[in-house]
Design an enzyme around this catalytic site. Structure first.
Site, mmCIF file in Angstrom:
data_model
loop_
_atom_site.group_PDB
_atom_site.id
_atom_site.type_symbol
_atom_site.label_atom_id
_atom_site.label_comp_id
_atom_site.label_asym_id
_atom_site.label_seq_id
_atom_site.Cartn_x
_atom_site.Cartn_y
_atom_site.Cartn_z
ATOM 1 C CB CYS A 131 45.598 -40.023 71.250
ATOM 2 S SG CYS A 131 46.103 -39.935 72.779
ATOM 3 C CD GLU A 179 46.242 -35.742 72.946
ATOM 4 O OE1 GLU A 179 45.583 -36.663 72.496
ATOM 5 O OE2 GLU A 179 46.001 -35.448 74.260
#
Lengths: 482, 482
Positions: free
Chosen positions: B261, B224
Site C-alpha cells: 500500500c 486503510e
C-alpha cells in the site's frame, strides 16, 4: 439573514486560503488570539447577555456564568497549546543497527472546520464556544453555522470574534458565520470542509452525520446528540440523605428549564422508598419558565404525552397537558417500573427537552440492572450510594453506558478542565472524542510523520533542540522538556 | 470453511461476554498475552512461512522478515501498555474555590473489535497483525475476518493465537476467526461489535465503511484503503545521484511484486532529466512474479490498459498486455505529463496493485505543484531533493496530502515504532488515526471521567497513590511518575 450557497462557497474558499497561514501561526500567536477574544467577550459581556436574555429566555445570572465559562475555556485552551502536549511530538532517532530511519511525528490541524452551534448554550456551545475554541487553538479556520434560536446574539458575537482576530493579525478567512437551514447541509458536504462538530437533537445530528459519511471523501462528524443521563439512588442513600437528594435532583432537572444535554432524565429509585413525596415537595418550589424556542415549546408537551400514554406510567407531579407556545413550561415528574423500562426502552427513555424527569421504581438489584442494560448511551450517569452499598456491578453497567460517571452531585454543570469528558456511547456522541475539556482539541488534528527530514523543513515542535520546550517522547521515553 | 451467520452470532456473544474480563485484566496480564503470542509465533515461524509461501507466492525471506515485524509489534505494544501513557490518565483534584469537583479521566477499551485482514501482509496485517495487537493490548476482544487469499495460514495462525491466550489464562471469547464474504458484512453490522478495522481496496473498504456508518448505532471504521504515494525527484537530486535513485525506485515499486500500500505509484520527474533511461536500466534487473490472488492478477493488466489508453501516456518499459492468471506479472513503467495529470487525475492516478509506476514529467515548479494539488490523499509522499533546492512549498503540498513524508529512501518498508504514522487523508485512510505504531492502539479506546468517585471504584490508573507508576497529568501538569 440567510447565507446563500454562493456566499458559502466564497467563505469556504477564504477559509481554505487562510488554512496554511493559520496552521503556521505559532502556538504563542494563536494563544494570543484566544486570550484577546476572551477579553473582548468580557468587555461586551453586558450587551451580549442582554441580547441573549431577549432571544433565549434564559436568566441573566445563568447567562453571565456562561460567558465566564466561555472565556475561561478560551484561556484554558491558550494555556494548553503553550504547554504543548497537544502536539503529541514523538521522535525516534535513526537506528543503524535495525535500519530504522529517523521518524518524527506530530499532530497537524485538519483544515477548515464547520461548527454547528447548539440552542441551549448560546455562548459555551455557540459562536465562540468550545468547538470554535478547539479548532482555532490547534490552527484550523472555523465556519460557524448559527443556531436560529439566537441569531442576533450570534451575529454580534461573530462581530466581536472577527474584530479580535483582526486586531491580533489573524489571516482573513480564519473565522466566518453563516445561517440558514439549507446552508447547514451544504456546509457539511462542502469539499473544502475537513471536519464538522454539532450540538443538538438526535434527528438533526443523524441527518448531518449521514451527509458527512456519504461524501465522496467522508469527514469526521463530531455530534453531541441526545442524552438521558441515568441516575441511580440506592435505598441507603435515600435513608441517609433523602431530602438533600430530592432537593438536588429537583434543581438539576429544572434548571435552565430542563434544557441541558446533561439533565438527569431518568432516575432509578427503590420501591416504597418515600423518595417520591420528598421530590414532590422539592419540585413544588421550583419555577417553570419559557423554553428556548417555539419548536422546543411544542415538543415538550408532546414528549410528556408520549411517555405518559404508556399504561405503566403515572404522573407524580405537574400537568402533562401544558400550553406550549409562549406560556411557561411547568415541571413534571413521571414514574414507572423497572420492568416497563426493560421491555419498552424506546418509548420510555426517549429524551424530552424541558423540566421533566422519569422516576423508575426497582424492586431488586437484578431488576435495576436489567432495566439499566436497556438504557441507551449517555453523556453522564450518576449513582448516589452509601459506603455500605456494593456498587461494583452497577458502576460497570453505568461506565459501559456513559462518558462521565458521578458519585456526588448532579450531572448538570460541566467543569471545563484538562480531564473533563463530555461524550459517551451513541447516541450521546458520534465519536470516541470529547467536546468539552482540553482533549476536545484532538478532534481537529491529524497525525503526520516526517522521515529523515532535514531540520530546515521540520516544525519547531520536532527540532532536535526543542525550542518550544514542550513535552515530547524521545526514542520511546516521555520527557517533560528538552 | 465459511462461518455461518448463526456461528457468527455465537462468536460475537462470546466476545461480548468476555469483554468485561478482558478489560479488567491488568496491563501486566495483557502484556503477558502479547509476549506469549510473539514467542509462539516465533516457535512456529518455519511452518507458518511455508504455508504462506504456498498461498501468497511471496518469498521466504520477505515472509520471515514479516513474522519478525509481527512479533516485534506485539512486544512493542506490550512495552507500551506497561509504560502506561496510552491510558492518558488525567486527574483534576476538587477545587473548593471554584466549586469544581474531583475529575479523573482515563481511556477504556471500546469493546469487541472486528479486524478485516489484508491480502498483502499475511502476518503483519492479518490474524495476529497490528490491528489485533492494538485491540488486545488495550483490552478489547477481537474477531478477525480472514482474508480469502491465505485461509490455511489464517486458520493455523488463529490456532496459535488461541493456544497462546488459553495458556496465559485469557477469558474464552477473547479471540475468534471467521471467514466468508457474507460474514464480513454481517460482522461490521453486528450490534455487539464496537469498532472495525480494515486493510484493502477502496471499493471493498468503502462498502464496509458505508455499512458501519448506516448502523442504527454507527461505529468507528478504521479503513486503510488505496494509496498512490506520490514521489517527487528534483533535477538537482537526479544530477547528484540519478543512478542510485533509479535503482532505489526500481526496487521499491517492484518488491513484493508491487503489492504494497506504500508503493510509489506516481513519480514526478523533471523534463529531459535522463532519469527515464536510468530507471529502464534499473528495472530491467528486477524480476516479476506471481501476484497474491487471481483477482489481483486479473486486475493488474486491466489497470495498466486503463491508464495507458490515455492519449498522453506512453509505455517506457515492459508490456501492458500481460497474461494475468498464474503467469508472472512483469514490471511496467508508464509516463505522462504533469498537465495530463492535472486535468485527468481520476484516470491517471488510479491505484494499480502490481509492479508498475507512472512517471510524470514536469516542466516547472508551478506545473509540478498544479499536478500535485490534484493528487488524492496518500499514506506517504516522498521528495528527493538537494540542499540547494527550495522545497518549502513542495513540503506543504505533500504534507497536506500524506500521513508520512519522506526525504530519504522509499516509502515501502514501515518501521513499527512509537512515532510511526500509517494513515493519511481520504482515501488512504478513513479516520484521523494510524494503523501502525504505538498510537494505533488509540483507535480502540474511548474516554471516561469519574467525578467525585470513591477510591474503591476507581481503576488503578486513577488511584491517588499511582500504584502502576505511570505518567499522568495532575491538576494540569504532566508528571512522569507519581
Amino acid at each position: 439573514v440567510t447565507t446563500s450557497i454562493a456566499e458559502l462557497d466564497t467563505l469556504v474558499e477564504q477559509a481554505q486560503a487562510a488554512a496554511p497561514a493559520v496552521a503556521r501561526a505559532s502556538d504563542a500567536t494563536r494563544a494570543g488570539w484566544l486570550r484577546s477574544l476572551a477579553s473582548k467577550l468580557e468587555e461586551h459581556s453586558e450587551e451580549l447577555v442582554r441580547i441573549a436574555t431577549e432571544e433565549t429566555h434564559l436568566d441573566v445570572n445563568r447567562l453571565t456564568g456562561e460567558v465566564n465559562r466561555t472565556t475561561g475555556q478560551l484561556r484554558l485552551f491558550a494555556d494548553a497549546i503553550i504547554e504543548g502536549s497537544y502536539l503529541e511530538a514523538t521522535i525516534d532517532h535513526a537506528n543503524p543497527a535495525t535500519g530504522t530511519p529517523d521518524l518524527r511525528r506530530v499532530l497537524l490541524p485538519i483544515g477548515p472546520v464547520a461548527v454547528f452551534a447548539g440552542s441551549n448554550f448560546p455562548f459555551a456551545f455557540s459562536v465562540a464556544g468550545g468547538d470554535t475554541a478547539s479548532a482555532l487553538a490547534v490552527g484550523c479556520p472555523v465556519i460557524v453555522k448559527a443556531h436560529s434560536g439566537h441569531l442576533r446574539l450570534s451575529e454580534r458575537t461573530a462581530e466581536i470574534v472577527t474584530l479580535a482576530l483582526q486586531e491580533e493579525g489573524a489571516p482573513a478567512g480564519t473565522f466566518a458565520l453563516v445561517s440558514g437551514r439549507d446552508v447547514g447541509s451544504a456546509l457539511v458536504q462542502h469539499p473544502g470542509i475537513r471536519a464538522a462538530s454539532f450540538t443538538g437533537s438526535v434527528g438533526g445530528g443523524r441527518a448531518l452525520f449521514d451527509l458527512a459519511a456519504a461524501r465522496p471523501d467522508p469527514i469526521p462528524f463530531y455530534g453531541e446528540l441526545g442524552s438521558i443521563n441515568p441516575t441511580v439512588l440506592t435505598r441507603a442513600a435515600i435513608e441517609a440523605r433523602g431530602v438533600e437528594l430530592a432537593s438536588g435532583l429537583a434543581i438539576s432537572f429544572t434548571q435552565g428549564i430542563g434544557q441541558f444535554c446533561t439533565k438527569p432524565g431518568v432516575v432509578f429509585i427503590p420501591d416504597d422508598s418515600g423518595f417520591e413525596s420528598l421530590l414532590v415537595d422539592a419540585v413544588s418550589e421550583r419555577p417553570g419558565g419559557q423554553l428556548l424556542t417555539e419548536r422546543i415549546a411544542t415538543a415538550y408537551p408532546e414528549g410528556l404525552r408520549a411517555v405518559s400514554a404508556d399504561p405503566d406510567v403515572t404522573v407524580v407531579y405537574g400537568r402533562v397537558d401544558q400550553g406550549g407556545g409562549d406560556s411557561d413550561a411547568e415541571p413534571v415528574v413521571l414514574a414507572t417500573s423497572a420492568e416497563a423500562v426493560r421491555t419498552r426502552p424506546e418509548t420510555l427513555l426517549a429524551e424530552t427537552f424541558g423540566p421533566t424527569t422519569l422516576l423508575v421504581r426497582y424492586s431488586s438489584a437484578p431488576a435495576l440492572h436489567a432495566a439499566l442494560s436497556q438504557t441507551p448511551g449517555s453523556l453522564t450517569a450518576t449513582v448516589h450510594a452509601e459506603p455500605s452499598d456494593d456498587i461494583e456491578e452497577l458502576v460497570d453497567l453505568l461506565s459501559a453506558r456513559a462518558g462521565r460517571v458521578l458519585f456526588k452531585g448532579w450531572p448538570t454543570g460541566v467543569a471545563v478542565t484538562w480531564s473533563q469528558n463530555h461524550g459517551g456511547p451513541w447516541p450521546s456522541t458520534t465519536s470516541i472524542h470529547t467536546s468539552v475539556g482540553v482533549s476536545a482539541m484532538r478532534r481537529f488534528q491529524r497525525p503526520i510523520v516526517f522521515q529523515d527530514a532535514p531540520a530546515t523543513v521540520l516544525p519547531p515542535s520536532l527540532l532536535e533542540s526543542n525550542p518550544l520546550q514542550i513535552p515530547r517522547r524521545l526514542d520511546g521515553g516521555l520527557k517533560l522538556q528538552g
